[in-house]
Design an enzyme around this catalytic site. Structure first.
Site, PDB file in Angstrom:
ATOM      1  N   TRP A 178      -4.043  -1.663   0.780  1.00 43.07           N
ATOM      2  CA  TRP A 178      -4.549  -0.788   1.845  1.00 43.07           C
ATOM      3  C   TRP A 178      -3.457   0.149   2.345  1.00 43.07           C
ATOM      4  O   TRP A 178      -3.727   1.151   2.987  1.00 43.07           O
ATOM      5  CB  TRP A 178      -5.114  -1.620   2.999  1.00 43.07           C
ATOM      6  CG  TRP A 178      -4.071  -2.305   3.870  1.00 43.07           C
ATOM      7  CD1 TRP A 178      -3.030  -3.095   3.464  1.00 43.07           C
ATOM      8  CD2 TRP A 178      -3.990  -2.251   5.307  1.00 43.07           C
ATOM      9  NE1 TRP A 178      -2.310  -3.534   4.546  1.00 43.07           N
ATOM     10  CE2 TRP A 178      -2.876  -3.037   5.695  1.00 43.07           C
ATOM     11  CE3 TRP A 178      -4.747  -1.636   6.307  1.00 43.07           C
ATOM     12  CZ2 TRP A 178      -2.490  -3.209   7.020  1.00 43.07           C
ATOM     13  CZ3 TRP A 178      -4.364  -1.813   7.626  1.00 43.07           C
ATOM     14  CH2 TRP A 178      -3.248  -2.591   7.972  1.00 43.07           C
ATOM     15  N   ASP A 179      -2.198  -0.197   2.017  1.00 42.81           N
ATOM     16  CA  ASP A 179      -1.049   0.628   2.390  1.00 42.81           C
ATOM     17  C   ASP A 179      -1.293   2.104   2.046  1.00 42.81           C
ATOM     18  O   ASP A 179      -0.941   3.003   2.805  1.00 42.81           O
ATOM     19  CB  ASP A 179       0.206   0.209   1.602  1.00 42.81           C
ATOM     20  CG  ASP A 179       0.544  -1.257   1.717  1.00 42.81           C
ATOM     21  OD1 ASP A 179      -0.363  -2.051   1.994  1.00 42.81           O
ATOM     22  OD2 ASP A 179       1.716  -1.608   1.507  1.00 42.81           O
ATOM     23  N   GLU A 202      -1.059 -10.978   8.872  1.00 37.24           N
ATOM     24  CA  GLU A 202      -1.161 -12.023   7.840  1.00 37.24           C
ATOM     25  C   GLU A 202      -0.514 -13.342   8.253  1.00 37.24           C
ATOM     26  O   GLU A 202      -0.451 -14.280   7.459  1.00 37.24           O
ATOM     27  CB  GLU A 202      -0.589 -11.499   6.525  1.00 37.24           C
ATOM     28  CG  GLU A 202      -1.484 -10.425   5.921  1.00 37.24           C
ATOM     29  CD  GLU A 202      -0.854  -9.711   4.734  1.00 37.24           C
ATOM     30  OE1 GLU A 202       0.314  -9.997   4.414  1.00 37.24           O
ATOM     31  OE2 GLU A 202      -1.537  -8.858   4.141  1.00 37.24           O
ATOM     32  N   LYS A 210       2.511 -10.928  12.655  1.00 32.55           N
ATOM     33  CA  LYS A 210       3.431 -10.359  11.667  1.00 32.55           C
ATOM     34  C   LYS A 210       3.558  -8.841  11.866  1.00 32.55           C
ATOM     35  O   LYS A 210       4.625  -8.274  11.719  1.00 32.55           O
ATOM     36  CB  LYS A 210       2.894 -10.646  10.260  1.00 32.55           C
ATOM     37  CG  LYS A 210       3.765 -10.108   9.138  1.00 32.55           C
ATOM     38  CD  LYS A 210       3.132 -10.391   7.779  1.00 32.55           C
ATOM     39  CE  LYS A 210       4.004  -9.880   6.647  1.00 32.55           C
ATOM     40  NZ  LYS A 210       3.374 -10.047   5.324  1.00 32.55           N
ATOM     41  N   GLN A 211       2.437  -8.191  12.185  1.00 34.34           N
ATOM     42  CA  GLN A 211       2.416  -6.731  12.232  1.00 34.34           C
ATOM     43  C   GLN A 211       1.281  -6.233  13.106  1.00 34.34           C
ATOM     44  O   GLN A 211       0.456  -7.011  13.585  1.00 34.34           O
ATOM     45  CB  GLN A 211       2.237  -6.174  10.816  1.00 34.34           C
ATOM     46  CG  GLN A 211       0.870  -6.464  10.214  1.00 34.34           C
ATOM     47  CD  GLN A 211       0.868  -6.339   8.704  1.00 34.34           C
ATOM     48  OE1 GLN A 211       1.360  -7.212   8.007  1.00 34.34           O
ATOM     49  NE2 GLN A 211       0.306  -5.261   8.205  1.00 34.34           N
TER      50      GLN A 211
END
Length: 777
Positions: free
Chosen positions: A353-354, A496, A609-610
């Protein structure tokens, strides 16, 4: 000792050069990756010519995927190496960890893509050796790489250079090639053919060397190698000039799509030899000149200028633009962009998806032809998306979490590293339950259309992607009878560190948005384009699709702010245990939390995580009011470790939106240093390609204030304190724009041929072709 130098350039080269100013064999990977060279077709890691323990020599041709063995997933195979040159001086191999290294520098010139290394070395027997190594991968001739070496010795000695093609390289031990055939023509021109073991892709490599000194030449063939050995009687103080031209072709190249399998080998040989002879005739100097001219045109169109106390920022945005240009095959819609681009083996060359969320905006807003190519790749991926949906019992298009070749389907590995608690290999759940990518791709399709107005793409590909992914979501939701609502259970959101969660806010809202997009298309398409409507209706059956979506869309659970104004990231998140994150936030490395907790344990703590909910607030920025958005940003920023390279740039953008300027700039600087910072092991597996896109986003969409507000381009800049001026190019509805932002004013120039309408702040402005509009901030 400080190894990296980010202020090496001066004059015309100020903020264009990145330099490795000393040699340390422990940290080879850093510059191998960040100095990687390429053109979107060919990517070459910048390993040194002489060999070292721990080096990683990588050469990749886009699209040449192969599966090394039955139990593994497909990956980009590491091609036989052509960068290596062994140099023996008076019987001693050049090795900078031995003897005495008196001078050393290796410099990447972002302006023309050339890497130059200068050394002064004394061998263990006292022979002084000075050399300058240069290397380019041509931007003008995509099949060609060239290197030159100039050297001299301080006494008459024998020097032996040996170079050619080394097929003993692997992907971390996995061998991808068989059917090797090798030959040297006329004592000079080398030819090396090999075929991938499973996908049966032929790779043809050709090389030729030249010397300005008399030498005896001996062809040498090892088990998987083909080299020429040049023995020179070098004279003291006399310069020896050596060049090597290397050429790469693959049977998956676009021009060979219709070639019969039995004919391909001979055609590859012929074409390879022709390109080699042409390159050899031009020599290093001629090839560099052609490539430099292509780079000049690129920078003329693409450079971003930052004025102020911002030299490192200026260098870093150019580093990002350099890699964004060489990571994509601009004219081939059969291939995507790998998470490490073509700079390393990390993530096996797969697309995530980046691409759509972090890299594509750069292309959509500046190089729409390339953006279209990447989104056509996703249209081709529908084959794998249908395959995955069917395998998991769903309808429509369920995009693989990791994509490789267009018809591979899901290629995420099933298992990953060791569990720190149990010691067992851990299962990788992302390919099984991280589903938001389907909505991400449909969102990117819409953004592309809003920015470019490319109706042809929508007719050919875009509508179908949005409709097909919406059908997936309508089959993916589950009805909760007790609560009379539809839910999305057992997923991984962007964060994640949280597996098997229910009603992840990001996933639910993006799924709802995807389905609403589809309903809008089905409503408007019959009036706007009956022909396309008819074709897609026959293919997808709109009446059934509409019924399925309408059955669930109004009752799909969308998490709303609680009494404290916090949107729950998932059903579980706000009831998790709190954890003191100071140690991990202060760590100079990422993922250090995995040294103390396994994935199962991380699921029990309030740590991310993000960017997850924060990412949602960025993409769908009208869902909640300013106060709620800011409150949630502060709440989740506190709990986010930014252990993904995707995270800091998004948080920087929102911090800037909310007037948290010190935090925004701090996050921005940390995002710039993911690859370019002082950490010498951060890029060993390759550069972080999404991070380079994130650098552009946080510069242009963050500080430059560029967003889409519905169908309108909106520019609301807010520069950091250290910057006086920001200048960047955009394209909107096909028209090239130049935007200049200062502290209290913004100027937009329409360099196109048609009038452009856009929002500057809250004011609509019309800018005729060839005109400029200036507005106070």
């Amino acid at each position: 000792m400080k190894i990296m130098k980010y202020d090496a350039g001066s004059g015309e080269l100020k903020n264009w050069l990145i330099q490795e100013s000393s040699f340390d064999e422990r940290y080879l990977g850093k510059c191998e990756a960040i100095f990687a060279q390429g053109n979107g077709y060919l990517g070459v890691r910048n390993a040194l010519e002489e060999a070292y323990t721990g080096e990683v020599r990588n050469t990749f041709l886009t699209g040449t995927f192969n599966k090394a063995s039955k139990g593994e997933v497909t990956e980009l195979p590491n091609l036989p190496d052509m960068t290596g040159v062994s140099i023996a001086i008076d019987g001693h191999q050049l090795n900078l960890s031995q003897g005495e290294l008196q001078e050393y520098s290796r410099t990447m010139n972002l302006k023309n893509g050339e890497v130059v290394r200068k050394i002064s070395w004394v061998s263990p027997t006292g022979v002084g050796f000075k050399a300058e190594f240069k290397r380019i991968v041509s931007l003008a001739e995509e099949h060609t790489m060239a290197c030159s070496i100039d050297f001299s010795v301080n006494q008459d000695v024998q020097v032996i250079l040996e170079t050619g093609v080394d097929g003993s390289v692997t992907n971390s031990g996995a061998q991808h090639f068989e059917e090797i055939s090798r030959r040297i023509y006329g004592g000079r021109d080398m030819e090396y053919l090999s075929q991938t073991t499973e996908s049966k892709v032929w790779i043809a490599q050709h090389g030729a060397c030249s010397l300005n000194a008399p030498a005896s030449v001996l062809p040498v063939m090892g088990r998987r190698t083909l080299t020429n050995r040049y023995t020179i009687q070098a004279e003291a103080g006399k310069n020896v000039h050596f060049e090597k031209i290397s050429v790469f072709h693959s049977s998956r190249d676009q021009k060979y799509v219709d070639v019969k399998p039995e004919e391909i080998k001979e055609i590859l040989k012929k074409d390879g030899m022709e390109v080699l002879k042409s390159g050899f005739a031009k020599g290093y100097k001629g090839l560099k000149q052609e490539s430099t001219e292509k780079w000049r045109k690129y920078w003329e169109e693409s450079d971003i200028q930052i004025q102020g106390d911002a030299d490192f920022d200026q260098l870093a945005i150019r580093f990002a633009l350099y890699h964004l240009n060489i990571m994509v095959k601009h004219d081939d819609n059969r291939v995507g962009i790998g998470a490490k681009a073509l700079t390393g083996e990390g993530y096996k060359g797969h697309s995530f998806w980046d691409t759509e969320m972090f890299i594509l905006p750069y292309f959509t807003f500046t190089r729409p032809e390339t953006a279209r190519t990447l989104l056509e790749y996703r249209y081709r991926n529908l084959y794998g998306a249908h395959l995955k949906a069917k395998e998991q019992g769903y309808e429509g298009a369920m995009y693989p979490w990791e994509c490789a070749w267009v018809d591979d389907g899901e290629v995420t590995p099933l298992y990953m590293g060791a569990d720190v608690v149990t010691g067992k290999i851990t299962k990788c759940w992302t390919g099984i339950i991280e589903h938001h990518i389907s909505a991400d791709i449909s969102y990117a399709v819409e953004q592309y259309y809003l920015v470019t107005g490319d109706q042809d793409y929508m007719n050919q590909c875009g509508y179908e992607i949005i409709l097909d992914t919406a059908l997936f979501w309508a089959s993916r939701v589950e009805y909760n009878q007790e609560k009379d609502r539809y839910e999305i259970l057992d997923v991984i959101g962007p964060d994640e560190y949280k597996e098997h969660v229910d009603n992840n806010a990001y996933t639910n809202y993006m799924a709802a948005y995807n389905m609403k997009q589809a309903l809008k298309i089905m409503e408007e398409l019959p009036k706007e384009n009956p022909e396309v409507y008819k074709r897609l209706d026959e293919k997808l059956s709109f009446s059934k699709m509409k019924e399925k979506i309408e059955n669930c869309i109004h009752k799909l659970y969308l998490p709303v702010p609680n009494e404290d104004g916090i949107i729950p990231q998932s059903d579980q998140f706000l009831s998790l245990k709190k954890l003191d994150l100071t140690k991990y936030k202060e760590s100079k490395e990422v993922l250090t939390i995995y040294k103390d907790f396994n994935t199962e344990q991380l699921n029990q703590y309030m740590v991310s995580k993000q960017a997850d909910t924060v990412m949602l607030l960025f993409l769908l920025d009208t869902l909640f009011d300013e106060e709620i958005k800011k409150k949630n940003f502060i709440f989740y920023e506190d709990k986010t470790l930014h252990d993904s390279s995707l995270s800091k740039s998004t948080h920087a953008i929102l911090a800037n939106d909310f007037g948290l300027q010190d935090m925004a700039y701090d996050l921005y600087e940390r995002a710039l240093k993911i690859d370019l910072g002082p950490q010498m092991k951060s890029s060993d597996e390759g550069i972080h390609s999404a991070s380079t896109g994130g650098i552009w986003e946080s510069t242009v969409m963050g500080f430059g204030g560029v967003r889409m507000e519905g169908e309108h381009l909106r520019i609301v800049p807010k520069l950091p304190q250290k910057w006086n001026k920001l200048v960047f190019p955009l394209r909107f509805k096909g028209e090239p724009l130049k935007v200049e932002v200062e502290k209290d004013v913004v100027l937009v120039e329409n360099r196109g041929t048609n009038q452009v309408s856009l929002l500057i702040g809250k004011e609509f402005v019309n800018i005729p072709a060839g005109h400029k509009v200036q507005k106070p901030l």
